[in-house]
Every structure is written in C-alpha cells, then in structure tokens.
Motif scaffolding. Sequence first.
Motif, PDB file in Angstrom:
ATOM      1  N   ALA A  78      26.545  18.269 -55.278  1.00 39.91           N
ATOM      2  CA  ALA A  78      26.041  18.542 -56.625  1.00 39.91           C
ATOM      3  C   ALA A  78      24.536  18.312 -56.741  1.00 39.91           C
ATOM      4  N   GLY A  79      23.875  18.007 -55.617  1.00 36.04           N
ATOM      5  CA  GLY A  79      22.426  17.826 -55.637  1.00 36.04           C
ATOM      6  C   GLY A  79      21.974  16.439 -56.040  1.00 36.04           C
ATOM      7  N   MET A  80      22.867  15.461 -55.938  1.00 30.31           N
ATOM      8  CA  MET A  80      22.519  14.074 -56.265  1.00 30.31           C
ATOM      9  C   MET A  80      22.167  13.298 -55.000  1.00 30.31           C
ATOM     10  N   SER A  81      21.474  12.186 -55.185  1.00 23.62           N
ATOM     11  CA  SER A  81      21.121  11.307 -54.072  1.00 23.62           C
ATOM     12  C   SER A  81      21.998  10.061 -54.120  1.00 23.62           C
ATOM     13  N   ILE A  82      22.592   9.688 -52.978  1.00 24.73           N
ATOM     14  CA  ILE A  82      23.355   8.451 -52.885  1.00 24.73           C
ATOM     15  C   ILE A  82      22.435   7.375 -52.323  1.00 24.73           C
ATOM     16  N   LEU A  83      22.171   6.360 -53.131  1.00 24.36           N
ATOM     17  CA  LEU A  83      21.252   5.298 -52.725  1.00 24.36           C
ATOM     18  C   LEU A  83      21.934   4.263 -51.844  1.00 24.36           C
ATOM     19  N   GLY A  84      23.184   3.928 -52.153  1.00 26.42           N
ATOM     20  CA  GLY A  84      23.895   2.920 -51.377  1.00 26.42           C
ATOM     21  C   GLY A  84      25.188   2.504 -52.055  1.00 26.42           C
ATOM     22  N   THR A  85      25.922   1.636 -51.381  1.00 22.55           N
ATOM     23  CA  THR A  85      27.216   1.150 -51.878  1.00 22.55           C
ATOM     24  C   THR A  85      27.218  -0.373 -51.893  1.00 22.55           C
ATOM     25  N   GLN A  86      27.792  -0.935 -52.938  1.00 19.70           N
ATOM     26  CA  GLN A  86      27.975  -2.391 -53.035  1.00 19.70           C
ATOM     27  C   GLN A  86      29.441  -2.647 -53.378  1.00 19.70           C
ATOM     28  N   ASP A  87      30.058  -3.582 -52.669  1.00 24.00           N
ATOM     29  CA  ASP A  87      31.483  -3.840 -52.885  1.00 24.00           C
ATOM     30  C   ASP A  87      31.738  -4.852 -53.987  1.00 24.00           C
TER      31      ASP A  87
ATOM     32  N   PRO B 238      22.360  15.272 -64.476  1.00 30.46           N
ATOM     33  CA  PRO B 238      22.079  16.112 -63.307  1.00 30.46           C
ATOM     34  C   PRO B 238      21.007  15.486 -62.417  1.00 30.46           C
ATOM     35  N   ARG B 239      21.142  15.687 -61.118  1.00 32.72           N
ATOM     36  CA  ARG B 239      20.181  15.174 -60.130  1.00 32.72           C
ATOM     37  C   ARG B 239      20.090  13.652 -60.146  1.00 32.72           C
ATOM     38  N   ALA B 240      21.155  12.993 -60.510  1.00 22.46           N
ATOM     39  CA  ALA B 240      21.157  11.529 -60.602  1.00 22.46           C
ATOM     40  C   ALA B 240      20.943  10.883 -59.237  1.00 22.46           C
ATOM     41  N   LYS B 241      20.386   9.674 -59.272  1.00 23.96           N
ATOM     42  CA  LYS B 241      20.277   8.828 -58.089  1.00 23.96           C
ATOM     43  C   LYS B 241      21.357   7.764 -58.230  1.00 23.96           C
ATOM     44  N   VAL B 242      22.332   7.814 -57.333  1.00 27.96           N
ATOM     45  CA  VAL B 242      23.619   7.159 -57.567  1.00 27.96           C
ATOM     46  C   VAL B 242      23.847   5.939 -56.674  1.00 27.96           C
ATOM     47  N   GLY B 243      24.352   4.878 -57.296  1.00 24.06           N
ATOM     48  CA  GLY B 243      24.876   3.736 -56.566  1.00 24.06           C
ATOM     49  C   GLY B 243      26.388   3.746 -56.676  1.00 24.06           C
ATOM     50  N   LEU B 244      27.076   3.481 -55.576  1.00 20.66           N
ATOM     51  CA  LEU B 244      28.537   3.456 -55.572  1.00 20.66           C
ATOM     52  C   LEU B 244      29.033   2.025 -55.524  1.00 20.66           C
ATOM     53  N   ILE B 245      30.111   1.751 -56.251  1.00 24.10           N
ATOM     54  CA  ILE B 245      30.787   0.457 -56.145  1.00 24.10           C
ATOM     55  C   ILE B 245      32.112   0.676 -55.438  1.00 24.10           C
ATOM     56  N   GLY B 246      32.298  -0.031 -54.321  1.00 26.68           N
ATOM     57  CA  GLY B 246      33.534   0.035 -53.558  1.00 26.68           C
ATOM     58  C   GLY B 246      34.297  -1.268 -53.675  1.00 26.68           C
ATOM     59  N   ILE B 247      35.458  -1.333 -53.048  1.00 29.52           N
ATOM     60  CA  ILE B 247      36.279  -2.534 -53.097  1.00 29.52           C
ATOM     61  C   ILE B 247      35.939  -3.458 -51.919  1.00 29.52           C
ATOM     62  N   GLY B 248      35.999  -4.747 -52.176  1.00 26.77           N
ATOM     63  CA  GLY B 248      35.676  -5.727 -51.147  1.00 26.77           C
ATOM     64  C   GLY B 248      36.836  -6.086 -50.254  1.00 26.77           C
TER      65      GLY B 248
ATOM     66  N   ARG C  15      34.300  10.367 -50.323  1.00 25.94           N
ATOM     67  CA  ARG C  15      34.412  11.634 -51.047  1.00 25.94           C
ATOM     68  C   ARG C  15      33.497  11.663 -52.271  1.00 25.94           C
ATOM     69  N   GLU C  16      33.293  10.526 -52.914  1.00 21.72           N
ATOM     70  CA  GLU C  16      32.317  10.466 -54.006  1.00 21.72           C
ATOM     71  C   GLU C  16      30.940  10.853 -53.487  1.00 21.72           C
ATOM     72  N   ALA C  17      30.583  10.314 -52.310  1.00 22.95           N
ATOM     73  CA  ALA C  17      29.293  10.648 -51.712  1.00 22.95           C
ATOM     74  C   ALA C  17      29.224  12.129 -51.348  1.00 22.95           C
ATOM     75  N   PHE C  18      30.316  12.661 -50.810  1.00 20.93           N
ATOM     76  CA  PHE C  18      30.356  14.076 -50.431  1.00 20.93           C
ATOM     77  C   PHE C  18      30.113  14.985 -51.633  1.00 20.93           C
ATOM     78  N   TRP C  19      30.877  14.763 -52.707  1.00 23.66           N
ATOM     79  CA  TRP C  19      30.757  15.639 -53.874  1.00 23.66           C
ATOM     80  C   TRP C  19      29.419  15.435 -54.594  1.00 23.66           C
ATOM     81  N   ALA C  20      28.899  14.205 -54.564  1.00 25.61           N
ATOM     82  CA  ALA C  20      27.603  13.943 -55.194  1.00 25.61           C
ATOM     83  C   ALA C  20      26.494  14.710 -54.478  1.00 25.61           C
ATOM     84  N   LYS C  21      26.492  14.675 -53.164  1.00 28.90           N
ATOM     85  CA  LYS C  21      25.477  15.403 -52.400  1.00 28.90           C
ATOM     86  C   LYS C  21      25.613  16.904 -52.619  1.00 28.90           C
TER      87      LYS C  21
END
Length: 320
Positions: A183-192, A153-163, A175-181
Amino acid sequence: MPNGYVGVEASLPTAYKSPAKKAGSCTIGFQNPIAGNETLHTLQLAVVAQAKVYGCKVIALDDRTTPDKQVSNMQQLIAQKVNAIIFYPLDPKATVPVLKQAKSKGIPVVAIDGTFGSRTAKAPYLPYIATQVWQGRDIQAYLQIKALAAAAPRAKVGLIGIGFPVPALKYLNQREAFWAKKAGMSILGTQDNPSDDVTGGEKAANGLVQRYSDMTAVVGYNDPSAVGASIAARSAGRKITIVGLNGDSAGLQAVKSGKLVATVRVDPVGWGIETTKAAYSLITKQNLPLPKILVRPAELVTKANVGKVASWKAQVAAID
C-alpha cells in the motif's frame, strides 16, 4: 471474502457440511490457549454450545499460553479417553509427540491455525491433525492495512507483536508488513507486547515512540495492544493513527471513542461452531473426508459500522 482480497486464503472453503445428530453421546476435549482472553473465552463458549447441539459434553482446559502446559493438557485429555480434541497450537513442533499419541489412540484432533501461509504447507505435525480452521491471518492483515490506508495514506508504521512464540501471530506481523508495503507505507519496526494485555501494549508502544520520532501509525496484533498504544501516544503528545484486531468489547468501544481508527473483528463463534462440527463429523464418521483447511473471514469495523455489529454473546446464544 473482503472486497479486493485475492490472497492465499481467498479460495478456501468457509464451513464444513453440518453433520446429523446421532444417537448416543460423546466427549470433546477443548484446549483454550488462555481462557481469560475475551475472544478465546467466546470461542470456548461456542464450542460448548455447539457440542450441546450434538448431545456431547466438553472438557475444557486452560493452556495458559504455555507450550509445556498445552502438551500436558493434551496428555490429560488422552488419558480421559475423550472422543476428539480441539486445540490452537502455541508451539506446533512441541506438540508432535503428543499428537502422534492421540492419533495412535484413535482420537482425532482438530486444530485452529495449525499451519498458515500456504494451503499446501507441509509440516511435521500436519499428518497428526485431521483438519484445521484458519482464523484468516492474511485476511486480517489485509483489512487492517486497508483501514489504515484510508485513514493515513503513506503512513510510517510501527507494529506491535506478541511476546510469546506463537507462530500464527508472528505470521500475522509478517503479513501486516507485506500489505503495508504493498500500500506504499513504510514499516519502521516491531515491538512485542510482553504480557498480552493493555499494559503490555502501552509498554510496546512506548518503545516504538521512543525509537521512531517520525512514526505516524501503529498496527496491533490485538485490541488490548492497540488500546495500550493509544495511551502511550497520548502520554507522549503524539498524534498516531492506530488499528487494532479482534473486535472485542474494548476494541469496539475504542473505535466508538476514536482511540482506534478501526479494528478487525474476528470470528471466534464461527471457529467454535466449525471446529465442533468437524470434531463431531470425525467422531461419527460423517462427511468424510473433511477439507484439510477452511477459513473464517474477518470483518472490518470502523465508526461507520461499529453500532451495527452483533455481539458475540448474542451469536453464541443463537447456536441451536
């Protein structure tokens, strides 16, 4: 539909009416975005198996995750005078001219994730496809975040996307970012992931680890990326909660071993069955008009149920 899910995909149909087998044969063209991927290879096997039920053969071509190759492959199938085409757009806009050509030749095209995000989406290529099956990207993202919320809960999240510029997978990250926010989580950034494999996932996760010292979770667009993230986290001595997507053999094994807290198992067998049913209905003019969009919901897999998941191989073998 998953319990609690009320997103845009919640009220879509999940299957076409089954067409009756007619006398005669047909040829269906199938374009695999990348045949070496286990999930997409399973999709191809399901298309072939379901086509066999209807007495049809399949010409399968590998698009090699290259939009130009996808266009030339479709041109090849049109030249071979197939009766219908099934494909998963890599760059939808790039396919507009060749889709228009297929329609002019009377060859119906069934798409997988041709559009996404809105059931009323208008796009230049939409008039040229007969119908489409959504993989359920919003459902997938919802389930990934649901699993993460239970574990961290309340995780600080990094997303991996496709390059690669695959719109459906870019939408998945959104949508991952949408549902994470939500749920009260923070999205730090995305790396492909530059190579769509475990090595690329490790490289992407290393980038996230180096940039975000406070990152506590990673959500990957597929299981190879998630497994690569577990390798990167271990190498960096970081405790990171990781969720994957696809539910392929490596992903299920990673859940069993504890490398991943969960994966979301998609339905390539269902995609194959339903797109082939649609193609055959269009060829034989049954059950028309078909729904414009249907969705195949995914399934959350954790340690609690990973041992009960039926193999894709068994599911394909059961097609008759």
